[in-house]
Design a protein around this motif. Structure first.
Motif, mmCIF file in Angstrom:
data_model
loop_
_atom_site.group_PDB
_atom_site.id
_atom_site.type_symbol
_atom_site.label_atom_id
_atom_site.label_comp_id
_atom_site.label_asym_id
_atom_site.label_seq_id
_atom_site.Cartn_x
_atom_site.Cartn_y
_atom_site.Cartn_z
ATOM 1 N N SER A 51 34.679 31.488 33.398
ATOM 2 C CA SER A 51 33.830 31.955 32.309
ATOM 3 C C SER A 51 33.932 33.467 32.303
ATOM 4 C CB SER A 51 32.374 31.519 32.528
ATOM 5 O OG SER A 51 31.540 32.051 31.518
ATOM 6 N N PHE A 52 34.573 34.018 31.274
ATOM 7 C CA PHE A 52 34.805 35.459 31.205
ATOM 8 C C PHE A 52 33.617 36.156 30.557
ATOM 9 C CE2 PHE A 52 39.461 34.223 31.083
ATOM 10 C CZ PHE A 52 39.701 34.621 32.394
ATOM 11 N N ARG A 53 33.046 37.129 31.293
ATOM 12 C CA ARG A 53 31.923 37.904 30.782
ATOM 13 C C ARG A 53 32.135 39.403 30.949
ATOM 14 N NH1 ARG A 53 27.249 34.814 29.691
ATOM 15 N NH2 ARG A 53 27.440 32.636 30.338
ATOM 16 N N VAL A 65 40.013 41.681 31.915
ATOM 17 C CA VAL A 65 38.902 40.737 31.828
ATOM 18 C C VAL A 65 38.545 40.260 33.231
ATOM 19 C CG1 VAL A 65 39.382 39.950 29.479
ATOM 20 C CG2 VAL A 65 40.418 38.759 31.411
ATOM 21 N N THR A 66 37.264 39.929 33.402
ATOM 22 C CA THR A 66 36.789 39.424 34.689
ATOM 23 C C THR A 66 35.936 38.195 34.455
ATOM 24 O OG1 THR A 66 34.814 40.826 34.646
ATOM 25 C CG2 THR A 66 36.779 41.727 35.711
ATOM 26 N N GLY A 67 35.896 37.319 35.457
ATOM 27 C CA GLY A 67 35.154 36.091 35.283
ATOM 28 C C GLY A 67 34.614 35.507 36.561
ATOM 29 N N GLY A 68 33.941 34.371 36.387
ATOM 30 C CA GLY A 68 33.412 33.587 37.478
ATOM 31 C C GLY A 68 33.801 32.142 37.292
ATOM 32 N N SER A 69 33.922 31.421 38.389
ATOM 33 C CA SER A 69 34.351 30.029 38.340
ATOM 34 C C SER A 69 33.235 29.134 37.823
ATOM 35 C CB SER A 69 34.772 29.574 39.736
ATOM 36 O OG SER A 69 34.953 28.181 39.781
ATOM 37 N N ILE A 70 33.581 28.236 36.908
ATOM 38 C CA ILE A 70 32.618 27.276 36.383
ATOM 39 C C ILE A 70 32.295 26.219 37.425
ATOM 40 C CG2 ILE A 70 32.209 25.548 34.582
ATOM 41 C CD1 ILE A 70 34.138 27.152 32.803
ATOM 42 N N THR A 74 36.297 30.597 42.966
ATOM 43 C CA THR A 74 36.390 32.056 42.999
ATOM 44 C C THR A 74 36.602 32.641 41.612
ATOM 45 O OG1 THR A 74 37.295 31.994 45.227
ATOM 46 C CG2 THR A 74 37.681 33.994 43.970
ATOM 47 N N GLY A 75 35.879 33.712 41.317
ATOM 48 C CA GLY A 75 36.103 34.433 40.087
ATOM 49 C C GLY A 75 37.352 35.282 40.186
ATOM 50 N N GLY A 76 37.762 35.868 39.052
ATOM 51 C CA GLY A 76 39.017 36.612 39.077
ATOM 52 C C GLY A 76 39.059 37.753 38.098
ATOM 53 N N VAL A 77 40.159 38.502 38.174
ATOM 54 C CA VAL A 77 40.424 39.654 37.326
ATOM 55 C C VAL A 77 41.820 39.491 36.747
ATOM 56 C CG1 VAL A 77 40.595 42.171 37.194
ATOM 57 C CG2 VAL A 77 38.981 41.106 38.806
ATOM 58 N N TRP A 78 41.951 39.677 35.433
ATOM 59 C CA TRP A 78 43.245 39.596 34.754
ATOM 60 C C TRP A 78 43.476 40.870 33.955
ATOM 61 C CZ3 TRP A 78 40.658 35.335 36.145
ATOM 62 C CH2 TRP A 78 41.373 34.215 36.572
ATOM 63 N N ARG A 79 44.767 41.171 33.722
ATOM 64 C CA ARG A 79 45.144 42.377 32.987
ATOM 65 C C ARG A 79 46.340 42.071 32.093
ATOM 66 N NH1 ARG A 79 48.778 47.265 35.245
ATOM 67 N NH2 ARG A 79 50.041 45.414 35.539
ATOM 68 N N THR A 80 46.318 42.640 30.874
ATOM 69 C CA THR A 80 47.476 42.594 29.997
ATOM 70 C C THR A 80 47.865 44.007 29.607
ATOM 71 O OG1 THR A 80 48.401 41.718 27.910
ATOM 72 C CG2 THR A 80 46.078 42.356 27.891
ATOM 73 N N GLN A 94 40.674 38.028 49.166
ATOM 74 C CA GLN A 94 39.574 37.717 50.072
ATOM 75 C C GLN A 94 38.204 37.936 49.423
ATOM 76 O OE1 GLN A 94 40.426 40.143 53.527
ATOM 77 N NE2 GLN A 94 42.091 38.793 54.211
ATOM 78 N N THR A 95 38.078 37.420 48.210
ATOM 79 C CA THR A 95 36.805 37.530 47.499
ATOM 80 C C THR A 95 36.316 36.145 47.066
ATOM 81 O OG1 THR A 95 38.008 37.962 45.420
ATOM 82 C CG2 THR A 95 37.251 39.875 46.690
ATOM 83 N N GLU A 96 36.578 35.144 47.912
ATOM 84 C CA GLU A 96 36.194 33.785 47.591
ATOM 85 C C GLU A 96 34.692 33.684 47.324
ATOM 86 O OE1 GLU A 96 38.100 34.690 50.050
ATOM 87 O OE2 GLU A 96 40.041 33.806 49.485
ATOM 88 N N GLY A 97 34.365 32.979 46.247
ATOM 89 C CA GLY A 97 32.975 32.749 45.899
ATOM 90 C C GLY A 97 32.316 33.846 45.096
ATOM 91 N N LEU A 98 33.000 34.974 44.880
ATOM 92 C CA LEU A 98 32.402 36.057 44.113
ATOM 93 C C LEU A 98 32.515 35.799 42.614
ATOM 94 C CD1 LEU A 98 33.431 39.299 46.041
ATOM 95 C CD2 LEU A 98 31.356 37.916 46.271
ATOM 96 N N ASN A 99 31.598 36.395 41.864
ATOM 97 C CA ASN A 99 31.522 36.236 40.415
ATOM 98 C C ASN A 99 31.652 37.618 39.785
ATOM 99 O OD1 ASN A 99 30.811 35.728 37.749
ATOM 100 N ND2 ASN A 99 29.165 34.327 38.266
ATOM 101 N N PHE A 100 32.814 37.902 39.194
ATOM 102 C CA PHE A 100 33.077 39.227 38.618
ATOM 103 C C PHE A 100 32.582 39.250 37.172
ATOM 104 C CE2 PHE A 100 36.263 38.893 42.013
ATOM 105 C CZ PHE A 100 35.977 40.049 42.713
ATOM 106 N N ARG A 101 31.564 40.099 36.917
ATOM 107 C CA ARG A 101 30.913 40.105 35.606
ATOM 108 C C ARG A 101 31.161 41.368 34.798
ATOM 109 N NH1 ARG A 101 26.714 36.419 34.298
ATOM 110 N NH2 ARG A 101 27.302 34.440 35.245
ATOM 111 N N ASP A 102 31.745 42.396 35.387
ATOM 112 C CA ASP A 102 31.944 43.623 34.614
ATOM 113 C C ASP A 102 33.205 44.318 35.099
ATOM 114 O OD1 ASP A 102 31.550 45.625 32.784
ATOM 115 O OD2 ASP A 102 29.687 46.385 33.654
ATOM 116 N N VAL A 103 33.866 45.026 34.175
ATOM 117 C CA VAL A 103 35.051 45.811 34.491
ATOM 118 C C VAL A 103 35.045 47.060 33.620
ATOM 119 C CG1 VAL A 103 36.436 44.437 32.866
ATOM 120 C CG2 VAL A 103 37.586 45.854 34.585
#
Length: 365
Positions: A51-53, A65-70, A74-80, A94-103
């Protein structure tokens, strides 16, 4: 092809983001066909478990974009860097379980991301090589703190991050070295905030313009907090958006340090967009604006206009994209398809991201 007028560009971006097809039909000022401009809208699913927020669009080619797992992963970060044709997973290791909400990004190589949550789940990471490596620059040590959003002032050296209240006052962390290090500011300059909270709905519950900063609240009161000294002292004003346990201000955007929009709603009643918009003409006092037909999770000023605004929202199966050409006094719902987060760039592109790993970009070609 002749150069599009600013208003035509704004309407094209709005119509394109609202479209549910890959290539939208041409649209001109007033919604009438204009075959000299062809807006193209492309949607990509990066990871349906996300879920990208968090979203920061640098220009028409580069976005993060950054997100959290539904599912609780693990949440993630993507770039284009090619306008959304290809996306690269550049998540910190090594960020298992984290929820990335802002970038917050400063180009193709430098970005700062915020993971949210209570206690040590709230962390900030920074990259200067496009995500190949990351440095953890902040980890919250206060068990009751919960950081929701961050933002940088123009130039990128000074920045702020906002947490839910600790001991009855919102907590602010600040950086003066571009995000390399952070410190928690004293709380004596923050008004009493008992019963209030932030919403990390879109990464834009905190925003800056010029030397000013604002963040929104909900809960027992729905207010906009304003600082003119880089977060050391704040004033709070009624946002005109109704408060509630899951209601209040979700996002803010400023075209200038005086002209701003706040959007929100109630997650427990996502189809009710009545009084979900507030506006300011002086950066300090707020008044109610036009009603939406859906909640507003994020808002952006349309490029090339003085009063064009785009709002997105998504809550389960309820969502929408709405546009205003009079600075929020009236709104037209363009689509029932929603997104959580939105960003528009000066070169005339609008980006959006939302549930089930969806990212989108609209522009004129």
């Amino acid at each position: 092809m002749r150069r599009p007028r600013p208003l035509t560009l704004a309407l094209a971006c709005a119509a394109a983001l609202a479209s549910s097809v890959v290539v939208a039909g041409p649209a001109g000022a007033g919604g009438h066909p204009d075959r000299s401009h062809t807006p193209r809208f492309s949607t990509t699913v990066l990871d349906p478990d996300q879920s990208f927020r968090g979203l920061d669009a640098v220009d028409s080619r580069t976005a993060w974009v950054t997100g959290g797992s539904i599912s609780g992963g693990t949440g993630g970060v993507w770039r284009t860097t090619d306008g959304g044709r290809h996306w690269q997973d550049v998540s910190p290791p090594q960020t298992e379980g984290l929820n990335f909400r802002d970038v917050e990004a400063r180009g193709t190589r430098e970005a700062t991301v915020l993971a949210i949550g209570e206690g040590e789940a709230s962390r900030i990471y920074r990259t200067t090589d496009g995500g190949r490596s990351w440095t953890e620059t902040f980890r919250n040590t206060e068990p009751t703190a919960f950081y929701n959003c961050l933002a940088f002032f123009p130039g990128g050296r000074h920045g702020l991050a906002v947490s839910d209240p600790v001991d009855g006052r919102f907590r602010i962390a600040a950086t003066d070295d571009g995000g390399r290090s952070w410190r928690v500011l004293p709380s004596r300059g923050m008004p009493d905030s008992t019963g209030e909270a932030n919403f990390s709905a879109s990464g834009d519950c905190l925003t800056v313009s010029g030397h000013d900063a604002w963040f929104g609240s909900g809960g027992e009161r729905s207010r906009v907090f304003h600082s003119t000294d880089r977060g050391r002292t704040w004033t709070a004003t009624d946002s005109r958006i109704p408060p509630g346990e899951a209601a209040g201000v979700f996002a803010l955007a400023f075209r200038t340090p005086r002209q701003g929009i706040a959007v929100g709603g109630d997650f427990s009643a996502p189809t009710d967009g009545v009084d979900a918009v507030g506006s300011t003409r002086d950066g300090r006092t707020w008044r109610g604006a036009g009603d939406l037909q859906h909640l507003g999770e994020d808002v952006a000023w349309l490029p090339g206009t003085r009063s064009g605004v785009l709002v997105v929202g998504e809550s389960g199966d309820v969502g929408g994209v709405s546009a205003s050409l009079d600075a929020g006094r009236s709104w037209t719902r363009l689509s029932s398809t929603g997104f959580h987060t939105l960003d528009c760039t000066p070169d005339g592109s609008c980006w959006a991201a939302g549930g089930k790993g969806r990212v989108a970009r609209a522009s004129l070609r």
